[in-house]
Design a protein around this motif. Sequence first.
Motif, short mmCIF file in Angstrom:
data_model
loop_
_atom_site.label_atom_id
_atom_site.label_comp_id
_atom_site.label_asym_id
_atom_site.label_seq_id
_atom_site.Cartn_x
_atom_site.Cartn_y
_atom_site.Cartn_z
N UNK A 143 0.87 -1.14 0.13
CA UNK A 143 0.04 -0.03 0.00
C UNK A 143 0.92 1.30 -0.08
N UNK A 144 1.90 1.26 0.60
CA UNK A 144 2.83 2.54 0.49
C UNK A 144 3.28 2.63 -0.77
N UNK A 145 3.65 1.62 -1.49
CA UNK A 145 4.09 1.81 -2.94
C UNK A 145 2.98 2.50 -3.70
N UNK A 146 1.70 1.98 -3.58
CA UNK A 146 0.78 2.72 -4.05
C UNK A 146 0.65 4.34 -3.84
N UNK A 147 0.96 4.67 -2.66
CA UNK A 147 0.94 6.05 -2.36
C UNK A 147 1.99 6.64 -2.71
N UNK A 148 3.17 5.84 -2.86
CA UNK A 148 4.35 6.54 -3.58
C UNK A 148 4.06 6.91 -5.08
N UNK A 149 3.52 5.99 -5.55
CA UNK A 149 3.04 6.11 -7.25
C UNK A 149 2.15 7.30 -7.35
N UNK A 150 1.14 7.48 -6.50
CA UNK A 150 0.30 8.63 -6.47
C UNK A 150 1.15 9.82 -6.16
N UNK A 151 2.08 9.85 -5.39
CA UNK A 151 3.10 10.93 -4.93
C UNK A 151 3.66 11.36 -6.57
N UNK A 152 4.30 10.33 -6.96
CA UNK A 152 5.03 10.58 -8.15
C UNK A 152 4.13 11.17 -9.36
N UNK A 153 2.71 10.78 -9.32
CA UNK A 153 1.99 11.53 -10.32
C UNK A 153 1.80 12.90 -9.75
N UNK A 154 1.69 13.32 -8.71
CA UNK A 154 1.55 14.66 -8.23
C UNK A 154 2.80 15.35 -8.68
N UNK A 155 3.98 14.73 -8.32
CA UNK A 155 5.14 15.26 -8.59
C UNK A 155 5.46 15.74 -10.15
N UNK A 156 4.98 14.66 -10.97
CA UNK A 156 5.25 15.08 -12.53
C UNK A 156 3.92 15.54 -13.04
N UNK A 157 2.90 15.72 -12.37
CA UNK A 157 1.64 16.36 -12.89
C UNK A 157 1.09 15.48 -13.85
N UNK A 158 1.09 14.18 -13.50
CA UNK A 158 0.46 13.16 -14.36
C UNK A 158 -0.60 12.45 -13.67
N UNK A 159 -1.77 12.18 -14.39
CA UNK A 159 -2.91 11.48 -13.93
C UNK A 159 -2.56 9.92 -14.00
N UNK A 160 -2.77 9.15 -12.84
CA UNK A 160 -2.31 7.87 -13.04
C UNK A 160 -3.50 7.03 -12.30
N UNK A 161 -3.57 5.83 -12.82
CA UNK A 161 -4.45 4.80 -12.41
C UNK A 161 -3.44 3.70 -11.97
N UNK A 162 -3.62 3.08 -10.73
CA UNK A 162 -2.88 2.12 -10.16
C UNK A 162 -3.68 0.96 -9.63
N UNK A 163 -3.64 -0.18 -10.30
CA UNK A 163 -4.09 -1.47 -9.71
C UNK A 163 -3.30 -2.69 -9.23
N UNK A 164 -3.44 -3.15 -8.10
CA UNK A 164 -2.43 -4.44 -8.02
C UNK A 164 -2.95 -5.47 -8.59
N UNK A 165 -2.10 -6.20 -9.44
CA UNK A 165 -2.40 -7.32 -10.14
C UNK A 165 -2.12 -8.60 -9.47
N UNK A 166 -0.94 -8.41 -8.61
CA UNK A 166 -0.39 -9.73 -8.22
C UNK A 166 0.01 -9.51 -6.82
#
Length: 184
Positions: A143-166
């Motif tokens: 779950x922390x990695x999902x938050x890190x990815x959302x944070x990177x989305x903000x940092x780079x001003x990029x919309x992103x969708x994350x789904x854990x698949x495994x």
Amino acid sequence: MYGLVNKAIEGMISKYHGENTWETIKQKAELEDIDFFIGMDAYADDVTYRLVSAACEVLDMPAEELLKAFGEYWLQYTAEEGYGELLASAGDSLPKFLDHLDNLHARVGLSFPQLRPPSFECEHTSEQSMELHYQSTRCGLAPMVIGLLQGLGKRFNVKLDVTQISFREEGGTHDIFSIEYEDS
Ligand code: 1MF
């Protein structure tokens, strides 16, 4: 983990819930004898896990939610606490940054040998999508990695969708995230 992580947890809790709540959480985690964390000292992982679980109890928050919030906060915190250049050197776009993360950790690990860096491997599936393989010596931090990815989305001003698949927790070899992203 390096004390920097515990300091960041303290920073997030103090900022959003106040010093008193932080003291309560520290006490509940049975860490009241520690006056302050030293960023460059290595602490047992147990210290961090105890802080997270005490914070969940006191704030009445599920661990996934707290860890997601912490992932986002980590990027802000490290950017402001002396690691701005390290982060900047990892790349100026989401896919570049993720491609260079192992390299970033390797650089930190040169100076701080007790680092146990996770590994992130990108499988680029199109211009705007990838599968991200996350392997760690530690459990429960997806779950922390999902938050890190959302944070990177903000940092780079990029919309992103994350789904854990495994899910490693459910018997997968490791955690895998499917990421779709779009420049804003
Ligand atoms: O083993 C460790 O102590 C450790 C600490 C932090 C290992 C990794 C990390 C960073 N990582 C935490 C969650 C994953 C933990 C795991 O699976 O085992 C986040 C990785 C990350 C992901 C996406 C985007 C950015 C990320 O992090 C950037 C980063 C990584 C490491 C540091 C800073 C930013 C760092 C810098 C100095 C450190 C420790 C980590 O140690 C210090 C601290 C103060 C003075 C000197 C050294």
